[in-house]
Design a protein around this motif. Structure first.
Motif, mmCIF file in Angstrom:
data_model
loop_
_atom_site.group_PDB
_atom_site.id
_atom_site.type_symbol
_atom_site.label_atom_id
_atom_site.label_comp_id
_atom_site.label_asym_id
_atom_site.label_seq_id
_atom_site.Cartn_x
_atom_site.Cartn_y
_atom_site.Cartn_z
ATOM 1 N N GLY A 184 0.985 5.661 -4.906
ATOM 2 C CA GLY A 184 2.541 5.105 -4.798
ATOM 3 C C GLY A 184 2.323 4.101 -5.165
ATOM 4 N N SER A 185 3.889 3.728 -4.697
ATOM 5 C CA SER A 185 4.614 2.401 -5.388
ATOM 6 C C SER A 185 3.909 1.415 -5.334
ATOM 7 N N ASP A 186 3.349 1.857 -3.843
ATOM 8 C CA ASP A 186 2.206 -0.020 -3.144
ATOM 9 C C ASP A 186 2.034 0.197 -4.077
ATOM 10 N N ILE A 241 2.481 -2.121 -7.169
ATOM 11 C CA ILE A 241 3.457 -3.776 -6.619
ATOM 12 C C ILE A 241 2.308 -4.774 -6.963
ATOM 13 N N PHE A 272 10.821 -6.093 1.731
ATOM 14 C CA PHE A 272 9.327 -4.724 1.506
ATOM 15 C C PHE A 272 8.268 -5.976 1.606
ATOM 16 N N TYR A 331 5.609 -7.217 -0.628
ATOM 17 C CA TYR A 331 5.246 -7.978 -1.832
ATOM 18 C C TYR A 331 5.022 -9.154 -1.750
ATOM 19 N N CYS A 343 14.857 -5.290 -3.919
ATOM 20 C CA CYS A 343 14.936 -4.210 -3.307
ATOM 21 C C CYS A 343 15.985 -3.658 -2.809
ATOM 22 N N ASN A 383 14.899 -2.148 2.200
ATOM 23 C CA ASN A 383 13.921 -2.144 3.437
ATOM 24 C C ASN A 383 13.272 -3.172 4.156
ATOM 25 N N ASP A 390 13.127 -2.781 -7.146
ATOM 26 C CA ASP A 390 12.531 -1.756 -6.244
ATOM 27 C C ASP A 390 13.154 -0.471 -5.845
ATOM 28 N N ALA A 437 12.478 2.178 -3.910
ATOM 29 C CA ALA A 437 11.977 3.370 -3.227
ATOM 30 C C ALA A 437 13.499 4.883 -2.862
ATOM 31 N N TYR A 438 14.168 4.275 -2.932
ATOM 32 C CA TYR A 438 15.532 4.897 -2.505
ATOM 33 C C TYR A 438 16.024 5.195 -2.962
ATOM 34 N N THR A 495 9.102 6.192 -7.142
ATOM 35 C CA THR A 495 7.674 7.278 -5.698
ATOM 36 C C THR A 495 8.934 8.273 -5.615
ATOM 37 N N SER A 522 7.345 10.010 -3.044
ATOM 38 C CA SER A 522 7.179 9.332 -1.176
ATOM 39 C C SER A 522 8.574 9.802 -0.398
ATOM 40 N N LYS A 523 9.289 9.234 -0.911
ATOM 41 C CA LYS A 523 10.737 9.614 -0.353
ATOM 42 C C LYS A 523 11.576 11.212 -0.648
ATOM 43 N N ARG A 576 -0.031 10.090 -2.105
ATOM 44 C CA ARG A 576 0.216 8.557 -2.588
ATOM 45 C C ARG A 576 0.696 8.920 -4.329
HETATM 46 C C1 PLP Z 1 11.023 -0.552 -0.274
HETATM 47 C C2 PLP Z 1 9.871 0.291 -0.497
HETATM 48 N N1 PLP Z 1 9.092 -0.163 -1.615
HETATM 49 C C3 PLP Z 1 7.475 0.899 -1.879
HETATM 50 C C4 PLP Z 1 7.393 1.747 -0.850
HETATM 51 C C5 PLP Z 1 6.296 2.010 -0.843
HETATM 52 O O1 PLP Z 1 6.118 3.147 -0.737
HETATM 53 P P1 PLP Z 1 5.329 4.132 -1.371
HETATM 54 O O2 PLP Z 1 3.678 3.226 -2.340
HETATM 55 O O3 PLP Z 1 4.601 5.443 -0.728
HETATM 56 O O4 PLP Z 1 5.249 4.278 -3.018
HETATM 57 C C6 PLP Z 1 8.206 1.581 0.669
HETATM 58 C C7 PLP Z 1 7.766 2.494 1.735
HETATM 59 O O5 PLP Z 1 8.312 2.557 2.627
HETATM 60 C C8 PLP Z 1 9.322 0.938 0.283
HETATM 61 O O6 PLP Z 1 10.292 1.123 0.996
#
Ligand code: PLP
Length: 370
Positions: free
Chosen positions: A90-92, A95, A116, A119, A159, A163, A190, A192-193, A220, A222-223, A231
């Motif tokens: 995941g991009s988590d 970070i 988010f 961070y 971000c 988010n 970031d 992610a979207y 990511t 994930s979306k 992940r």
């Molecule tokens: C802004 C943002 N960054 C990162 C993530 C992490 O996503 P993931 O770890 O699933 O790639 C999310 C997940 O909701 C997010 O909203």
């Protein structure tokens, strides 16, 4: 009792959107709609499903540590070098790797006041100091964020789209900000979207990467690709930074099924575009419905919307949970009368609007009676 490092006492437990399984158990409901974690309600590519099946026989064997085949494919698509890509669980994870690798105790990290939460948590874990800059009209105040940068600043997180608000920062303002951030301060974008953003005001940051060696772009699978449970996400950055992070990451951080599913997903643009298009229809439907109900909302460039229901968010949340609908209440994010709802399938959006309407009507009639 064995005591953790003092930083651990300063952080709150991450509170995820309520899992469907948990709500089913608690309420005895059979049909639950989860509109809380910005997942893709349209599933994932059938090509990814086939690739996962085929890869199952390899499960006894560790995956490759840098996902080279996937890196090659993604690099071709994005027109970067494979050495500029680092995959994470995941991009988590990216970070966390960034803060783990770059934050010294006392380093400051600038971020938006409502953004988010990972961070801030990761900065605190490393003994860094989060500097949260008040938002302006539901989005990053880049001027104020620039003012917050000083000699102690190590990282700035932007971000975009943000988010939980779904908002973007204006193109020219962001470009000017990127130019101004000092070269020894890391700028993490970031995204992610990213795939959902369709505004002409959305800045493509990738073409700026080579001139800005301090910039990191996070994306990511994930979306829009619908692979949240597997992940896998990635960071794009200069090769020196990739080398630093590779020393810190766990060797086998991205599993085989994630690597192969991500790779197959890149071969299925049709699924991605269909998801984006259905999301847009859902966004229009929800925006129109909120408009009819006289509810204000932040303009979203994502697969979720933050709407002001002018009622305590906890109460709306509880009411919707009882109806089998999971959303995110805004009081946890600094917006006590707002809720964040993930754009769902049309039938789910309609059910959500009906339930929200009945909550608001019930409250209105309660006020009249009292
Ligand atoms: C802004 C943002 N960054 C990162 C993530 C992490 O996503 P993931 O770890 O699933 O790639 C999310 C997940 O909701 C997010 O909203």
């Amino acid at each position: 009792m064995v005591q953790p490092r003092q930083q651990i006492n300063q952080i709150a437990m991450y509170s995820p959107g309520k899992p469907v399984e948990e709500l089913k158990r608690e309420k005895g409901l059979s049909k639950i709609i989860k509109m809380a974690s910005n997942e893709n309600p349209f599933g994932y590519s059938p090509r990814a499903a086939e690739a996962i099946q085929a890869e199952m026989k390899e499960i006894p064997y560790y995956p490759e540590v840098t996902a080279p085949l996937l890196a090659e494919k993604l690099a071709n698509r994005l027109e970067v070098s494979p050495d500029q890509i680092l995959f994470g669980s995941g991009s988590d994870e990216i970070i966390r790797l960034l803060t783990r690798t770059y934050i010294n105790e006392g380093d400051e990290v600038v971020m938006a006041g409502v953004t988010f939460p990972r961070y801030k948590t990761n900065v605190i874990i490393e003994g860094g100091v989060p500097v949260e800059v008040e938002m302006k009209e539901g989005t990053h105040d880049l001027d104020a964020m620039y003012q917050a940068i000083n000699g102690k600043t190590k990282i700035v997180f932007v971000c975009n789209p943000n988010n939980p608000t779904g908002t973007i920062v204006e193109k020219e303002a962001l470009k000017a900000f990127i130019e101004k951030v000092p070269s020894d301060v890391m700028l993490v974008m970031d995204e992610a979207y990213y795939e959902y953003a369709d505004s002409p005001q959305y800045l493509e940051t990738l073409p700026l990467l080579d001139q800005h060696k301090n910039m990191v772009i996070l994306r990511t699978f994930s979306k829009v690709y619908g692979l949240a449970a597997l992940r896998i996400g990635y960071g794009l950055m200069c090769t020196d930074m990739v080398d630093h992070l590779r020393k810190v990451k766990e060797p086998f951080n991205v599993n085989r099924l994630a690597q192969t599913a991500a790779s197959a997903s890149l071969d299925d643009d049709e699924f991605m575009y269909e998801s984006i298009s259905l999301n847009r229809e859902g966004r229009d439907y929800l925006n129109d419905s909120f408009g009819r109900m006289n509810l204000s909302y932040f303009p979203t460039q994502t697969n979720f919307i933050m709407v002001d229901v002018s009622e305590p968010a906890e109460e709306v949340h509880e009411f919707l949970l009882n109806q089998g609908i999971i959303i995110r209440p805004g009081h946890l994010m600094g917006y006590p009368t707002m809720i964040r709802v993930t754009i769902g399938k049309q039938e789910d959006n309609e059910r959500f609007i009906e339930s929200l309407q009945s909550f608001l009507e019930k409250n209105k009639s309660n006020v009249h009676q009292s």
